[in-house]
Enzyme design. Structure first.
Site, mmCIF file in Angstrom:
data_model
loop_
_atom_site.group_PDB
_atom_site.id
_atom_site.type_symbol
_atom_site.label_atom_id
_atom_site.label_comp_id
_atom_site.label_asym_id
_atom_site.label_seq_id
_atom_site.Cartn_x
_atom_site.Cartn_y
_atom_site.Cartn_z
ATOM 1 N N TYR A 144 4.112 -45.062 33.120
ATOM 2 C CA TYR A 144 5.422 -45.255 32.498
ATOM 3 C C TYR A 144 6.103 -43.906 32.349
ATOM 4 C CZ TYR A 144 8.906 -46.546 28.931
ATOM 5 O OH TYR A 144 10.077 -46.749 28.226
ATOM 6 N N ASP A 239 4.118 -35.862 34.255
ATOM 7 C CA ASP A 239 4.736 -36.417 33.051
ATOM 8 C C ASP A 239 3.739 -36.248 31.909
ATOM 9 O OD1 ASP A 239 5.730 -37.849 30.958
ATOM 10 O OD2 ASP A 239 6.143 -39.681 32.098
ATOM 11 N N LYS A 267 7.289 -36.479 22.552
ATOM 12 C CA LYS A 267 6.326 -36.821 21.504
ATOM 13 C C LYS A 267 5.860 -35.619 20.659
ATOM 14 C CE LYS A 267 5.495 -41.268 23.492
ATOM 15 N NZ LYS A 267 5.432 -41.720 24.865
HETATM 16 C C1 LIG Z 1 6.625 -42.190 25.759
HETATM 17 C C2 LIG Z 1 6.631 -41.804 27.169
HETATM 18 C C3 LIG Z 1 7.838 -41.628 27.882
HETATM 19 C C4 LIG Z 1 9.174 -41.978 27.308
HETATM 20 O O1 LIG Z 1 9.519 -41.215 26.210
HETATM 21 P P1 LIG Z 1 10.628 -41.763 25.183
HETATM 22 O O2 LIG Z 1 10.784 -40.653 24.199
HETATM 23 O O3 LIG Z 1 10.072 -43.022 24.594
HETATM 24 O O4 LIG Z 1 11.864 -42.013 25.960
HETATM 25 C C5 LIG Z 1 7.766 -41.131 29.169
HETATM 26 N N1 LIG Z 1 6.589 -40.855 29.744
HETATM 27 C C6 LIG Z 1 5.417 -41.024 29.103
HETATM 28 C C7 LIG Z 1 4.146 -40.670 29.772
HETATM 29 C C8 LIG Z 1 5.404 -41.520 27.808
HETATM 30 O O5 LIG Z 1 4.228 -41.730 27.199
#
Ligand SMILES: *Cc1c(COP(=O)(O)O)cnc(C)c1O
Length: 427
Positions: A144, A239, A267
């Site tokens: 994701y 990511d 995060k």
């Molecule tokens: C949470 C997450 C996102 C998206 O971040 P948001 O702040 O919710 O838009 C993208 N990539 C990874 C791996 C994530 O865990």
């Protein structure tokens, strides 16, 4: 457990908010029942509006790596707020944050802040395409990267098919340049590069995928992704929105000794405030406006409150020897859960990496999303609700990772494992 007030709030929320929530997983659709409402959190604990106390393994989905409401983060946010909440012109904290990320993550020479992980990944993809002047990107099934149109795709029917949109409202034309491949499958990537010569801008990957539960890269897999992108003039984008500053001081790339071209964060670097960031090689980052032709912007990017919270989080992680502590707690939980399942005779796979973990209800190892799908979700639901009723909050979906914070004590983990053993015996 009395949840009257939560039930009343949810009924009210359903009238004004689609599904009653501002992000779908919070609605508990994957586990049944109704979400609870929280109005206070401290350390490893959260309290719902009915006063029930829960030991929390969601950690607001990752940011609360020091536990909730850490005094240093709260103080930093209060101090920043006294001076104003947003300026719309550079502020000193942005520079401190950029310098700090560049120091801790050597592959990042320049960095730009955003307000979410979604924006960071969307912008990194645009930048990779602008820099390479190629359109196609590879992503992996089950990874994701936020909800930008071109990234909201899972696998099509075959390994080399182009992606089908995962959501209504995304025209297939918007995802036709997104190729979705299975994770941990080197041959699929090799074949894809062979079939698309000089067309692939880059690969975006969660180095340790944590959005379909949790599974680890096979030995050599991440190195392979680095080699094949380099060989074909494509970019490797890590990511690290979830893994950054969690799996090690310098993220998963430090833990696995990989140097990606671009990295995205979120995060943990926001300490619980809305933040994202993307950075990497200087000559790539310099393609961004105003220096280069790739446009990217944000009214609240580099927001002083978010920077203050993130800087306090990162400083305290460093000062408190947090990573060694998180490793130990993670090992304790994983070992405990494995023992609990074994003594209960329930087949589970406890996947763990540092302070991230996931329990799948299957007897076969889980290396990708296809393996994860084999988990017995009815069992997961019963396990989830059993733990919740006993005062332990795990993520309300089989396909989410769990998070441990430095505020979790070894005794908390012990209690958790004991409760899990009891519930597993009843499954
Ligand atoms: C949470 C997450 C996102 C998206 O971040 P948001 O702040 O919710 O838009 C993208 N990539 C990874 C791996 C994530 O865990």
């Amino acid at each position: 457990m009395n949840r009257t007030r939560s039930e009343q709030l949810f009924a009210e929320a359903l009238k004004y908010i689609p599904g009653g929530v501002n992000s779908p997983v919070r609605a508990f659709r994957a586990v049944g029942g109704q979400p609870f409402f929280v109005n206070r959190a401290s350390g490893a604990k959260i309290w719902d509006v009915d006063g029930n106390e829960l030991l929390d393994y969601v950690g607001t989905w990752g940011p609360a790596i020091l536990g909730h409401a850490h005094p240093k983060i709260i103080a930093a946010v209060k101090a920043a707020a006294d001076h104003g909440t947003s300026f719309g012109i550079p502020n000193p904290l942005e520079v401190t944050m950029a310098k700090l990320i560049c120091e801790r993550v050597p592959a990042v020479k320049k960095i730009r802040m955003t307000s979410s992980g979604t924006e960071a990944c969307m912008s990194a993809i645009r930048l990779a395409r602008g820099f390479t002047r190629r359109d196609k990107i590879i992503k992996f099934d089950g990874c994701y990267h936020g909800h930008a149109d071109s990234l909201l795709v899972r696998a099509g029917s075959g390994a080399l098919t182009f992606g089908n949109p995962d959501s209504a409202g995304v025209p297939p034309a918007f995802t036709q340049h997104t190729i979705v491949l299975p994770y941990n499958d080197e041959d699929a990537v090799t074949a894809c590069f062979a079939a698309n010569p000089n067309q692939i801008a880059g690969i975006i990957v969660e180095p340790v995928p944590g959005n379909a539960g949790l599974y680890l890269p096979q030995p050599g897999y991440l190195e392979f992704l680095g080699e094949i992108t380099r060989a074909h003039g494509a970019l490797l984008i890590f990511d690290e929105v979830m893994t950054g500053f969690r799996l090690a001081r310098g993220g998963a790339q430090e833990r696995f000794h990989i140097t990606p071209d671009l990295s995205t964060f979120g995060k943990v670097i926001g300490g619980g405030l809305p933040v994202g960031a993307f950075g990497g090689r200087a000559e790539i980052m310099d393609c961004l406006a105003p220096l280069g032709p790739v446009y990217q912007a944000g009214t609240l990017s580099g927001n002083p409150l978010a920077m203050a919270a993130g800087l306090a989080n990162l400083a305290e992680l460093e000062a408190s020897d947090a990573y060694a502590k998180l490793e130990k707690l993670g090992e304790q939980l994983a070992a405990g859960m494995r023992d609990a399942a074994k003594s209960a005779g329930v087949p589970v796979q406890v996947n763990a990496c540092g302070s991230m973990f996931c329990t799948y209800f299957t007897s076969a190892p889980v290396h990708n999303v296809a393996d994860a799908m084999k988990s017995d979700r009815e069992r997961f639901k019963k396990f989830f609700h059993g733990m919740l009723d006993a005062g332990f909050y795990f993520a309300p979906s089989q396909f989410e990772a769990g998070f441990i914070s430095t505020a979790h004590a070894p005794a908390d983990i012990e209690k958790t494992v004991a409760a899990a053993a009891k519930i597993l015996r009843g499954l």
